[in-house]
Design an enzyme around this catalytic site. Structure first.
Site, mmCIF file in Angstrom:
data_model
loop_
_atom_site.group_PDB
_atom_site.id
_atom_site.type_symbol
_atom_site.label_atom_id
_atom_site.label_comp_id
_atom_site.label_asym_id
_atom_site.label_seq_id
_atom_site.Cartn_x
_atom_site.Cartn_y
_atom_site.Cartn_z
ATOM 1 N N ILE A 136 0.803 -1.216 0.000
ATOM 2 C CA ILE A 136 0.000 0.000 0.000
ATOM 3 C C ILE A 136 0.839 1.270 0.000
ATOM 4 C CG2 ILE A 136 -1.992 -1.068 1.119
ATOM 5 C CD1 ILE A 136 -1.016 0.083 3.774
ATOM 6 N N GLN A 138 5.228 3.033 -0.400
ATOM 7 C CA GLN A 138 6.675 2.913 -0.492
ATOM 8 C C GLN A 138 7.281 4.246 -0.076
ATOM 9 O OE1 GLN A 138 8.654 0.153 -1.601
ATOM 10 N NE2 GLN A 138 10.293 1.413 -0.720
ATOM 11 N N GLY A 139 8.253 4.202 0.805
ATOM 12 C CA GLY A 139 8.907 5.433 1.232
ATOM 13 C C GLY A 139 10.363 5.196 1.535
ATOM 14 N N GLY A 140 10.986 6.203 2.141
ATOM 15 C CA GLY A 140 12.405 6.094 2.464
ATOM 16 C C GLY A 140 12.690 4.966 3.432
ATOM 17 N N PHE A 141 11.752 4.698 4.353
ATOM 18 C CA PHE A 141 11.942 3.610 5.311
ATOM 19 C C PHE A 141 11.867 2.268 4.612
ATOM 20 C CE2 PHE A 141 10.266 0.414 8.209
ATOM 21 C CZ PHE A 141 11.056 0.569 9.330
ATOM 22 N N GLY A 142 10.969 2.137 3.658
ATOM 23 C CA GLY A 142 10.791 0.875 2.948
ATOM 24 C C GLY A 142 9.367 0.729 2.457
ATOM 25 N N VAL A 144 5.341 -0.823 2.640
ATOM 26 C CA VAL A 144 4.291 -1.055 3.627
ATOM 27 C C VAL A 144 3.225 -1.947 3.005
ATOM 28 C CG1 VAL A 144 2.631 0.004 5.200
ATOM 29 C CG2 VAL A 144 4.703 1.238 4.575
ATOM 30 N N LYS A 158 5.232 -2.636 8.103
ATOM 31 C CA LYS A 158 6.280 -1.778 7.534
ATOM 32 C C LYS A 158 7.586 -2.568 7.474
ATOM 33 C CE LYS A 158 6.516 2.362 9.264
ATOM 34 N NZ LYS A 158 6.562 3.498 10.221
ATOM 35 N N ASP A 256 8.432 15.632 14.105
ATOM 36 C CA ASP A 256 8.056 15.620 12.686
ATOM 37 C C ASP A 256 6.545 15.728 12.512
ATOM 38 O OD1 ASP A 256 8.780 15.697 10.030
ATOM 39 O OD2 ASP A 256 8.848 13.525 9.783
#
Length: 436
Positions: A136, A138-142, A144, A158, A256
Protein backbone atom coordinates in the site's frame (compact mmCIF):
# COMPACT_ATOMS: atom_id res chain seq x y z
CA UNK A 1 3.97 5.50 -4.35
CA UNK A 2 4.39 6.49 -0.73
CA UNK A 3 2.47 5.66 2.38
CA UNK A 4 1.61 7.54 5.55
CA UNK A 5 3.01 4.57 7.44
CA UNK A 6 6.53 4.93 6.09
CA UNK A 7 9.42 6.94 7.45
CA UNK A 8 10.60 8.71 4.34
CA UNK A 9 14.25 9.41 3.67
CA UNK A 10 15.37 12.72 5.13
CA UNK A 11 18.94 13.81 4.83
CA UNK A 12 20.13 15.75 7.85
CA UNK A 13 23.37 17.06 6.34
CA UNK A 14 21.90 20.44 5.47
CA UNK A 15 19.57 20.46 8.50
CA UNK A 16 16.60 21.15 6.24
CA UNK A 17 15.67 17.69 5.16
CA UNK A 18 12.28 17.09 3.61
CA UNK A 19 10.22 14.13 2.43
CA UNK A 20 8.01 14.12 -0.60
CA UNK A 21 4.61 12.43 -0.77
CA UNK A 22 2.42 11.46 -3.67
CA UNK A 23 -1.08 10.01 -3.55
CA UNK A 24 -1.32 6.38 -2.52
CA UNK A 25 -3.24 3.83 -4.46
CA UNK A 26 -6.51 2.43 -3.06
CA UNK A 27 -5.80 -0.01 -0.28
CA UNK A 28 -5.92 -3.63 -1.33
CA UNK A 29 -8.20 -5.82 0.71
CA UNK A 30 -6.81 -9.03 2.16
CA UNK A 31 -8.35 -11.90 4.05
CA UNK A 32 -5.32 -13.42 5.74
CA UNK A 33 -4.87 -15.34 8.95
CA UNK A 34 -1.89 -16.20 11.08
CA UNK A 35 -1.10 -19.43 12.80
CA UNK A 36 -1.97 -19.67 16.47
CA UNK A 37 0.72 -18.29 18.71
CA UNK A 38 0.61 -18.85 22.43
CA UNK A 39 1.06 -16.05 24.93
CA UNK A 40 1.79 -16.03 28.61
CA UNK A 41 0.76 -13.51 31.22
CA UNK A 42 1.76 -13.06 34.84
CA UNK A 43 -1.47 -12.06 36.67
CA UNK A 44 0.40 -10.18 39.43
CA UNK A 45 2.43 -8.19 36.92
CA UNK A 46 -0.68 -7.58 34.84
CA UNK A 47 -2.58 -6.23 37.83
CA UNK A 48 0.30 -3.91 38.68
CA UNK A 49 0.44 -2.67 35.11
CA UNK A 50 -3.29 -2.14 35.03
CA UNK A 51 -3.06 -0.03 38.17
CA UNK A 52 -0.21 1.97 36.66
CA UNK A 53 -2.27 2.45 33.52
CA UNK A 54 -4.72 4.56 35.52
CA UNK A 55 -2.14 7.33 35.40
CA UNK A 56 -1.51 7.06 31.66
CA UNK A 57 -3.32 10.33 30.95
CA UNK A 58 -4.96 9.15 27.77
CA UNK A 59 -7.83 11.22 26.44
CA UNK A 60 -11.28 10.04 25.43
CA UNK A 61 -13.15 11.25 22.34
CA UNK A 62 -14.69 14.71 22.70
CA UNK A 63 -18.40 15.10 23.28
CA UNK A 64 -19.69 16.77 20.10
CA UNK A 65 -22.21 18.85 22.04
CA UNK A 66 -20.18 19.48 25.16
CA UNK A 67 -19.79 23.01 26.43
CA UNK A 68 -17.43 22.08 29.27
CA UNK A 69 -14.06 23.71 29.59
CA UNK A 70 -11.14 21.54 28.52
CA UNK A 71 -9.74 21.30 32.01
CA UNK A 72 -12.98 19.69 33.21
CA UNK A 73 -13.52 17.51 30.17
CA UNK A 74 -13.15 13.75 29.99
CA UNK A 75 -10.46 14.25 27.36
CA UNK A 76 -7.99 15.18 30.09
CA UNK A 77 -8.92 12.32 32.40
CA UNK A 78 -6.81 9.17 32.52
CA UNK A 79 -7.90 5.67 31.72
CA UNK A 80 -6.51 2.21 32.24
CA UNK A 81 -5.74 0.55 28.94
CA UNK A 82 -3.50 -2.34 29.85
CA UNK A 83 -4.72 -5.60 28.36
CA UNK A 84 -3.67 -9.05 27.31
CA UNK A 85 -1.41 -9.21 24.28
CA UNK A 86 -3.20 -12.34 23.17
CA UNK A 87 -3.22 -13.47 19.55
CA UNK A 88 -6.66 -15.00 20.07
CA UNK A 89 -8.44 -11.71 19.79
CA UNK A 90 -7.90 -9.59 22.88
CA UNK A 91 -6.93 -5.94 22.47
CA UNK A 92 -3.19 -5.40 22.77
CA UNK A 93 -2.07 -2.98 25.44
CA UNK A 94 0.91 -0.72 25.04
CA UNK A 95 2.67 1.04 27.81
CA UNK A 96 6.13 1.01 29.27
CA UNK A 97 7.76 -2.29 28.25
CA UNK A 98 4.49 -3.60 26.81
CA UNK A 99 5.37 -3.67 23.12
CA UNK A 100 4.82 -6.94 21.28
CA UNK A 101 8.10 -8.56 20.30
CA UNK A 102 8.14 -10.28 16.93
CA UNK A 103 11.14 -12.58 16.75
CA UNK A 104 12.26 -14.76 13.87
CA UNK A 105 12.94 -17.82 15.95
CA UNK A 106 11.10 -19.40 18.85
CA UNK A 107 14.36 -19.84 20.75
CA UNK A 108 14.28 -16.10 21.52
CA UNK A 109 12.44 -16.09 24.83
CA UNK A 110 9.91 -13.46 25.88
CA UNK A 111 11.31 -11.06 28.47
CA UNK A 112 7.94 -9.70 29.59
CA UNK A 113 4.76 -11.53 30.61
CA UNK A 114 2.16 -11.37 27.88
CA UNK A 115 4.54 -10.63 25.03
CA UNK A 116 3.42 -12.42 21.88
CA UNK A 117 6.02 -14.06 19.69
CA UNK A 118 5.64 -14.01 15.94
CA UNK A 119 7.83 -15.85 13.52
CA UNK A 120 9.13 -14.64 10.19
CA UNK A 121 7.00 -17.35 8.64
CA UNK A 122 3.90 -15.66 10.05
CA UNK A 123 4.92 -12.33 8.57
CA UNK A 124 5.34 -14.08 5.23
CA UNK A 125 1.94 -15.68 5.65
CA UNK A 126 -0.02 -12.52 6.44
CA UNK A 127 1.64 -10.60 3.62
CA UNK A 128 1.66 -13.57 1.22
CA UNK A 129 5.44 -13.38 0.97
CA UNK A 130 5.21 -9.57 0.70
CA UNK A 131 2.95 -9.83 -2.31
CA UNK A 132 2.84 -6.68 -4.49
CA UNK A 133 -0.97 -6.92 -4.41
CA UNK A 134 -0.90 -6.20 -0.65
CA UNK A 135 1.58 -3.34 -0.93
CA UNK A 136 0.00 0.00 0.00
CA UNK A 137 2.98 2.31 0.01
CA UNK A 138 6.67 2.91 -0.49
CA UNK A 139 8.91 5.43 1.23
CA UNK A 140 12.40 6.09 2.46
CA UNK A 141 11.94 3.61 5.31
CA UNK A 142 10.79 0.88 2.95
CA UNK A 143 7.60 -0.81 1.77
CA UNK A 144 4.29 -1.06 3.63
CA UNK A 145 1.79 -3.90 3.31
CA UNK A 146 -1.77 -4.33 4.48
CA UNK A 147 -2.61 -7.59 6.25
CA UNK A 148 -5.21 -9.16 8.51
CA UNK A 149 -4.37 -11.10 11.67
CA UNK A 150 -6.18 -14.17 12.94
CA UNK A 151 -8.36 -12.10 15.29
CA UNK A 152 -9.48 -9.94 12.37
CA UNK A 153 -7.24 -7.00 13.23
CA UNK A 154 -6.20 -5.18 10.07
CA UNK A 155 -2.61 -3.97 10.32
CA UNK A 156 0.04 -2.17 8.33
CA UNK A 157 3.31 -4.11 8.08
CA UNK A 158 6.28 -1.78 7.53
CA UNK A 159 9.34 -3.52 6.10
CA UNK A 160 12.57 -1.53 6.17
CA UNK A 161 14.99 -1.31 3.28
CA UNK A 162 18.06 -3.50 3.44
CA UNK A 163 20.45 -1.06 1.75
CA UNK A 164 23.84 -0.68 3.42
CA UNK A 165 23.66 2.99 2.51
CA UNK A 166 20.60 3.56 4.70
CA UNK A 167 22.30 3.26 8.09
CA UNK A 168 20.22 6.10 9.51
CA UNK A 169 17.15 3.91 9.07
CA UNK A 170 18.38 1.64 11.85
CA UNK A 171 18.39 4.59 14.23
CA UNK A 172 14.92 5.67 13.09
CA UNK A 173 13.67 2.10 13.47
CA UNK A 174 14.90 1.86 17.06
CA UNK A 175 13.48 5.27 17.85
CA UNK A 176 10.08 4.35 16.47
CA UNK A 177 9.71 1.02 18.25
CA UNK A 178 10.99 2.42 21.55
CA UNK A 179 8.49 5.26 21.36
CA UNK A 180 5.54 3.21 20.15
CA UNK A 181 6.05 0.55 22.81
CA UNK A 182 5.76 3.19 25.55
CA UNK A 183 2.66 5.06 24.49
CA UNK A 184 -1.03 4.48 24.02
CA UNK A 185 -3.54 7.14 23.11
CA UNK A 186 -6.69 7.46 21.03
CA UNK A 187 -4.94 9.91 18.69
CA UNK A 188 -1.71 7.97 18.23
CA UNK A 189 -1.32 5.08 15.80
CA UNK A 190 -1.43 1.80 17.73
CA UNK A 191 1.62 -0.42 17.92
CA UNK A 192 1.27 -4.20 17.51
CA UNK A 193 4.88 -5.32 17.36
CA UNK A 194 8.21 -5.42 15.60
CA UNK A 195 10.77 -7.80 14.19
CA UNK A 196 14.52 -7.24 14.10
CA UNK A 197 16.51 -10.25 12.97
CA UNK A 198 19.63 -10.17 10.84
CA UNK A 199 18.80 -7.82 7.94
CA UNK A 200 15.04 -7.74 8.54
CA UNK A 201 13.46 -4.79 10.36
CA UNK A 202 9.66 -4.83 10.49
CA UNK A 203 7.11 -2.78 12.41
CA UNK A 204 3.46 -3.79 12.67
CA UNK A 205 1.08 -0.94 13.42
CA UNK A 206 -2.59 -0.07 13.23
CA UNK A 207 -4.05 0.31 9.75
CA UNK A 208 -5.85 3.65 9.44
CA UNK A 209 -8.05 3.51 6.34
CA UNK A 210 -8.85 7.08 5.33
CA UNK A 211 -5.49 8.37 4.14
CA UNK A 212 -3.53 11.37 5.37
CA UNK A 213 -4.66 14.85 6.27
CA UNK A 214 -2.56 16.24 3.42
CA UNK A 215 -4.40 14.04 0.92
CA UNK A 216 -7.73 15.38 2.15
CA UNK A 217 -6.54 18.99 2.02
CA UNK A 218 -5.55 18.26 -1.59
CA UNK A 219 -9.02 16.77 -2.21
CA UNK A 220 -7.45 13.55 -3.48
CA UNK A 221 -10.35 11.60 -1.99
CA UNK A 222 -12.91 13.70 -3.83
CA UNK A 223 -14.47 15.76 -1.04
CA UNK A 224 -13.60 19.00 0.74
CA UNK A 225 -12.95 18.92 4.48
CA UNK A 226 -15.25 21.46 6.13
CA UNK A 227 -13.94 23.75 8.85
CA UNK A 228 -15.70 21.71 11.55
CA UNK A 229 -13.69 18.62 10.60
CA UNK A 230 -10.46 20.61 10.36
CA UNK A 231 -11.00 22.02 13.83
CA UNK A 232 -11.70 18.55 15.23
CA UNK A 233 -8.50 17.27 13.62
CA UNK A 234 -6.47 20.12 15.14
CA UNK A 235 -7.88 19.27 18.57
CA UNK A 236 -7.09 15.56 18.12
CA UNK A 237 -3.47 16.36 17.25
CA UNK A 238 -3.17 18.78 20.17
CA UNK A 239 -4.41 16.05 22.52
CA UNK A 240 -1.86 13.57 21.15
CA UNK A 241 1.01 16.02 21.61
CA UNK A 242 -0.17 17.07 25.07
CA UNK A 243 -0.12 13.40 26.04
CA UNK A 244 3.41 12.93 24.67
CA UNK A 245 4.69 16.07 26.36
CA UNK A 246 2.98 15.71 29.74
CA UNK A 247 1.28 12.41 30.50
CA UNK A 248 3.92 9.70 30.21
CA UNK A 249 6.79 8.92 32.56
CA UNK A 250 9.46 10.24 30.20
CA UNK A 251 7.96 12.90 27.88
CA UNK A 252 8.56 12.59 24.15
CA UNK A 253 9.16 15.20 21.45
CA UNK A 254 7.75 14.00 18.12
CA UNK A 255 9.97 16.22 15.92
CA UNK A 256 8.06 15.62 12.69
CA UNK A 257 4.51 16.92 13.10
CA UNK A 258 3.05 17.58 9.64
CA UNK A 259 -0.10 16.89 7.66
CA UNK A 260 1.30 13.84 5.88
CA UNK A 261 2.04 12.20 9.26
CA UNK A 262 -1.55 12.59 10.42
CA UNK A 263 -3.79 9.67 9.46
CA UNK A 264 -7.59 9.89 9.41
CA UNK A 265 -10.17 7.28 10.34
CA UNK A 266 -13.48 6.78 8.54
CA UNK A 267 -14.99 9.28 11.00
CA UNK A 268 -12.18 11.79 10.36
CA UNK A 269 -10.57 11.32 13.75
CA UNK A 270 -6.85 12.07 13.60
CA UNK A 271 -4.04 9.72 14.56
CA UNK A 272 -0.44 10.91 14.68
CA UNK A 273 2.06 8.54 13.03
CA UNK A 274 5.77 8.25 12.17
CA UNK A 275 7.93 8.34 15.28
CA UNK A 276 11.25 7.81 13.50
CA UNK A 277 12.57 11.20 14.65
CA UNK A 278 11.07 11.14 18.15
CA UNK A 279 13.35 12.03 21.05
CA UNK A 280 12.94 11.88 24.80
CA UNK A 281 12.34 15.36 26.18
CA UNK A 282 14.75 16.94 28.69
CA UNK A 283 14.33 15.84 32.29
CA UNK A 284 12.89 18.81 34.13
CA UNK A 285 13.86 17.38 37.53
CA UNK A 286 17.52 17.54 36.56
CA UNK A 287 17.27 21.18 35.55
CA UNK A 288 17.75 20.49 31.85
CA UNK A 289 15.93 22.90 29.55
CA UNK A 290 16.67 21.30 26.18
CA UNK A 291 18.26 18.41 24.31
CA UNK A 292 21.24 19.25 22.13
CA UNK A 293 20.88 17.21 18.96
CA UNK A 294 21.33 17.22 15.21
CA UNK A 295 18.45 18.93 13.44
CA UNK A 296 15.93 16.62 11.84
CA UNK A 297 12.44 17.23 10.56
CA UNK A 298 10.71 18.47 7.43
CA UNK A 299 11.29 21.76 5.64
CA UNK A 300 8.55 24.26 6.27
CA UNK A 301 7.70 22.85 9.71
CA UNK A 302 11.08 23.24 11.43
CA UNK A 303 11.44 25.43 14.49
CA UNK A 304 13.84 28.27 13.48
CA UNK A 305 15.32 28.47 16.98
CA UNK A 306 16.06 24.72 16.88
CA UNK A 307 17.64 25.19 13.44
CA UNK A 308 19.87 27.94 14.79
CA UNK A 309 20.86 26.53 18.18
CA UNK A 310 20.46 22.75 17.81
CA UNK A 311 18.49 22.91 21.07
CA UNK A 312 15.39 20.73 20.96
CA UNK A 313 12.43 21.20 23.32
CA UNK A 314 8.71 20.43 23.35
CA UNK A 315 8.20 23.93 21.95
CA UNK A 316 9.68 22.71 18.65
CA UNK A 317 6.58 20.52 18.30
CA UNK A 318 4.48 23.58 19.18
CA UNK A 319 6.06 25.52 16.31
CA UNK A 320 5.32 22.68 13.87
CA UNK A 321 1.77 22.60 15.21
CA UNK A 322 1.45 26.30 14.44
CA UNK A 323 2.43 25.60 10.83
CA UNK A 324 -0.14 22.81 10.77
CA UNK A 325 -2.88 25.17 11.97
CA UNK A 326 -2.10 27.54 9.10
CA UNK A 327 -2.10 24.60 6.71
CA UNK A 328 -5.52 23.51 7.96
CA UNK A 329 -7.24 26.86 7.40
CA UNK A 330 -5.51 27.81 4.15
CA UNK A 331 -5.37 24.37 2.52
CA UNK A 332 -1.89 25.28 1.25
CA UNK A 333 1.31 23.37 1.80
CA UNK A 334 3.89 25.01 4.10
CA UNK A 335 6.10 25.76 1.11
CA UNK A 336 4.53 26.59 -2.27
CA UNK A 337 7.40 26.98 -4.81
CA UNK A 338 5.03 27.84 -7.66
CA UNK A 339 3.58 30.87 -5.88
CA UNK A 340 5.09 34.35 -6.08
CA UNK A 341 7.91 35.02 -3.64
CA UNK A 342 5.84 36.75 -0.94
CA UNK A 343 3.42 33.79 -0.78
CA UNK A 344 5.84 30.87 -0.97
CA UNK A 345 6.22 30.41 2.79
CA UNK A 346 2.58 29.88 3.71
CA UNK A 347 2.84 30.58 7.44
CA UNK A 348 4.74 33.84 6.89
CA UNK A 349 2.27 34.98 4.23
CA UNK A 350 -0.79 34.08 6.30
CA UNK A 351 0.52 35.73 9.46
CA UNK A 352 1.24 38.98 7.60
CA UNK A 353 -2.28 39.02 6.15
CA UNK A 354 -3.73 38.31 9.59
CA UNK A 355 -1.72 41.08 11.26
CA UNK A 356 -2.77 43.48 8.49
CA UNK A 357 -6.41 42.75 9.29
CA UNK A 358 -7.09 40.71 6.16
CA UNK A 359 -7.46 37.23 7.64
CA UNK A 360 -10.33 36.24 5.35
CA UNK A 361 -8.05 36.41 2.31
CA UNK A 362 -6.08 33.37 3.51
CA UNK A 363 -9.12 31.13 4.05
CA UNK A 364 -9.09 28.05 1.83
CA UNK A 365 -11.15 29.18 -1.21
CA UNK A 366 -13.03 25.87 -1.08
CA UNK A 367 -14.56 26.90 2.27
CA UNK A 368 -17.52 29.25 2.61
CA UNK A 369 -16.89 32.75 3.92
CA UNK A 370 -19.63 32.59 6.53
CA UNK A 371 -19.67 34.61 9.75
CA UNK A 372 -18.95 31.46 11.79
CA UNK A 373 -16.04 30.43 9.54
CA UNK A 374 -14.57 33.93 9.55
CA UNK A 375 -14.64 34.23 13.35
CA UNK A 376 -13.14 30.76 13.85
CA UNK A 377 -10.48 31.52 11.24
CA UNK A 378 -9.35 34.63 13.08
CA UNK A 379 -9.15 32.81 16.41
CA UNK A 380 -7.19 29.90 14.90
CA UNK A 381 -4.74 32.29 13.23
CA UNK A 382 -4.29 34.11 16.54
CA UNK A 383 -3.28 30.82 18.17
CA UNK A 384 -1.03 29.96 15.22
CA UNK A 385 0.72 33.32 15.60
CA UNK A 386 1.54 32.47 19.22
CA UNK A 387 2.80 28.99 18.27
CA UNK A 388 5.03 30.49 15.57
CA UNK A 389 6.77 32.92 17.93
CA UNK A 390 10.49 33.07 17.03
CA UNK A 391 11.52 32.40 20.64
CA UNK A 392 10.32 29.22 22.31
CA UNK A 393 9.55 30.85 25.67
CA UNK A 394 6.89 32.95 23.93
CA UNK A 395 5.06 29.92 22.56
CA UNK A 396 2.19 28.29 24.48
CA UNK A 397 2.35 24.72 25.72
CA UNK A 398 0.47 22.06 23.78
CA UNK A 399 -1.97 21.76 26.67
CA UNK A 400 -2.73 25.46 26.35
CA UNK A 401 -3.20 25.03 22.59
CA UNK A 402 -5.71 22.27 23.26
CA UNK A 403 -7.60 24.46 25.74
CA UNK A 404 -7.79 27.37 23.30
CA UNK A 405 -8.93 25.13 20.45
CA UNK A 406 -11.56 23.56 22.69
CA UNK A 407 -12.99 27.04 23.36
CA UNK A 408 -12.84 27.96 19.68
CA UNK A 409 -14.76 24.82 18.77
CA UNK A 410 -17.37 25.47 21.47
CA UNK A 411 -17.96 29.04 20.23
CA UNK A 412 -17.94 27.88 16.60
CA UNK A 413 -20.63 25.28 17.24
CA UNK A 414 -22.78 27.77 19.12
CA UNK A 415 -22.52 30.26 16.27
CA UNK A 416 -23.34 27.57 13.71
CA UNK A 417 -26.42 26.60 15.73
CA UNK A 418 -27.51 30.23 16.00
CA UNK A 419 -26.99 30.74 12.26
CA UNK A 420 -28.98 27.62 11.44
CA UNK A 421 -31.79 28.76 13.75
CA UNK A 422 -31.90 32.21 12.15
CA UNK A 423 -31.91 30.63 8.70
CA UNK A 424 -34.74 28.30 9.71
CA UNK A 425 -36.75 31.17 11.19
CA UNK A 426 -36.32 33.31 8.08
CA UNK A 427 -37.37 30.43 5.83
CA UNK A 428 -40.42 29.72 7.99
CA UNK A 429 -41.49 33.39 7.94
CA UNK A 430 -41.07 33.52 4.17
CA UNK A 431 -43.14 30.37 3.69
CA UNK A 432 -45.88 31.71 6.00
CA UNK A 433 -45.95 35.02 4.13
CA UNK A 434 -46.27 33.24 0.77
CA UNK A 435 -49.17 31.13 2.06
CA UNK A 436 -51.01 34.23 3.27
Amino acid sequence: MTSPYTNHHRSSSDHRSTRSKVPTSPYASSELTTSTVSSRRNPVSAAAKSFAGIFAGCFTPPDPVSSKSLGDSEEFKSSSTVSNASRSGSQRGRGSNRGISISSYNIIQAKEPGIVKFTMEEIYQVTRNFSPSFKIGQGGFGAVYKAKLLDGTVVAVKRAKKSVYEKHLGVEFQSEIQTLSRVEHLNLVKFYGYLEQEDERIIVVEYVPNGTLREHLDCIHGSVLDLTSRLDIAIDVSHALTYLHMYIDHPIIHRDIKSSNILLTENFRAKVADFGFARQAPDGDSGMTHVSTQVKGTAGYLDPEYLKTYQLTEKSDVYSFGVLLVELVTGRRPIEPKFELRERITAKWAMKRFIDGDAISVLDPRLEQTAANTLALEKILELALQCLAPRRQNRPSMKRCAEVLWTIRKDFREQLSASNFRSYSTTSERNTSMKE
